[in-house]
Scaffold this motif. Sequence first.
Motif, PDB file in Angstrom:
ATOM      1  N   MET A 175       0.815  -1.113   0.063  1.00  0.00           N
ATOM      2  CA  MET A 175      -0.037  -0.012   0.040  1.00  0.00           C
ATOM      3  C   MET A 175       0.896   1.212   0.010  1.00  0.00           C
ATOM      4  O   MET A 175       1.964   1.429   0.698  1.00  0.00           O
ATOM      5  N   SER A 176       0.586   2.179  -0.753  1.00  0.00           N
ATOM      6  CA  SER A 176       1.159   3.464  -1.017  1.00  0.00           C
ATOM      7  C   SER A 176       1.166   4.324   0.347  1.00  0.00           C
ATOM      8  O   SER A 176       0.095   4.090   1.204  1.00  0.00           O
ATOM      9  N   THR A 177       2.173   4.978   0.849  1.00  0.00           N
ATOM     10  CA  THR A 177       1.964   5.984   1.991  1.00  0.00           C
ATOM     11  C   THR A 177       1.146   6.891   1.990  1.00  0.00           C
ATOM     12  O   THR A 177       0.935   7.451   2.947  1.00  0.00           O
ATOM     13  N   ASP A 178       0.696   7.194   0.707  1.00  0.00           N
ATOM     14  CA  ASP A 178      -0.329   8.288   0.833  1.00  0.00           C
ATOM     15  C   ASP A 178      -1.737   7.861   0.471  1.00  0.00           C
ATOM     16  O   ASP A 178      -2.554   8.490   0.244  1.00  0.00           O
ATOM     17  N   THR A 179      -1.967   6.568   0.968  1.00  0.00           N
ATOM     18  CA  THR A 179      -3.343   6.127   1.125  1.00  0.00           C
ATOM     19  C   THR A 179      -3.486   5.645   2.508  1.00  0.00           C
ATOM     20  O   THR A 179      -2.646   5.334   3.174  1.00  0.00           O
ATOM     21  N   ASN A 180      -4.833   5.553   2.995  1.00  0.00           N
ATOM     22  CA  ASN A 180      -5.311   5.143   4.228  1.00  0.00           C
ATOM     23  C   ASN A 180      -5.451   3.661   4.396  1.00  0.00           C
ATOM     24  O   ASN A 180      -5.092   2.734   3.291  1.00  0.00           O
ATOM     25  N   ALA A 181      -6.163   2.939   5.307  1.00  0.00           N
ATOM     26  CA  ALA A 181      -6.266   1.957   5.484  1.00  0.00           C
ATOM     27  C   ALA A 181      -7.268   1.127   4.540  1.00  0.00           C
ATOM     28  O   ALA A 181      -7.049  -0.006   4.053  1.00  0.00           O
ATOM     29  N   ILE A 182      -8.076   1.949   3.953  1.00  0.00           N
ATOM     30  CA  ILE A 182      -9.118   1.191   2.895  1.00  0.00           C
ATOM     31  C   ILE A 182      -8.526   1.649   1.336  1.00  0.00           C
ATOM     32  O   ILE A 182      -9.418   1.275   0.657  1.00  0.00           O
ATOM     33  N   GLY A 183      -7.488   2.328   1.382  1.00  0.00           N
ATOM     34  CA  GLY A 183      -6.772   2.430   0.046  1.00  0.00           C
ATOM     35  C   GLY A 183      -7.388   3.919  -0.599  1.00  0.00           C
ATOM     36  O   GLY A 183      -6.941   3.718  -1.794  1.00  0.00           O
ATOM     37  N   LEU A 184      -7.796   4.461   0.083  1.00  0.00           N
ATOM     38  CA  LEU A 184      -8.223   6.042  -0.383  1.00  0.00           C
ATOM     39  C   LEU A 184      -6.892   6.841   0.007  1.00  0.00           C
ATOM     40  O   LEU A 184      -6.363   6.571   0.673  1.00  0.00           O
TER      41      LEU A 184
END
Length: 158
Positions: free
Chosen positions: A1-10
């Motif tokens: 997961m990218s560091t600029d996304t939250n736990a649900i991928g937004l």
Amino acid sequence: MSTDTNAIGLHTSTATQLAEHLNILLANYQTFYMNARGYHWNVKGNQFFELHVKFEETYTDLLTKVDEIAERILTLGHEPMHAYSDYARVATIKEDTHVSDGTTCVKGLLAGYKSLIELQREILSVASDADDEGTASLVGDYIREQEKTVWMLSAYLG
């Protein structure tokens, strides 16, 4: 997961924007909920029996939605507002006090639902642009239900 996304991928910036919109919606729901409670408690007149029950159905539904909105804000990784002072500061729906006439109460419900629908359409647009199906689905369902309620309340008022 990218560091600029939250736990649900937004994207975190988008999630923050959505949470801000949802907190404003939450404030409006809380104020509208209290208005509906007031209508339930204080309605008088020959429409009392039918409206007393209708207002209870309304505030029960609104309370469920308050919880769902708060939980969606948490799912986005943010904190839901929970102070009435914050609600009063940001809500566009205002407190409706000292109302006991049935028709006036129904008009208050109608105005409140119209305000909620407008806010939810804005959130739906932002959520759709962000590919946030969870938020879009939540507010889309609310809009569908409340558009029918607006039609029914309008028919009731003639």
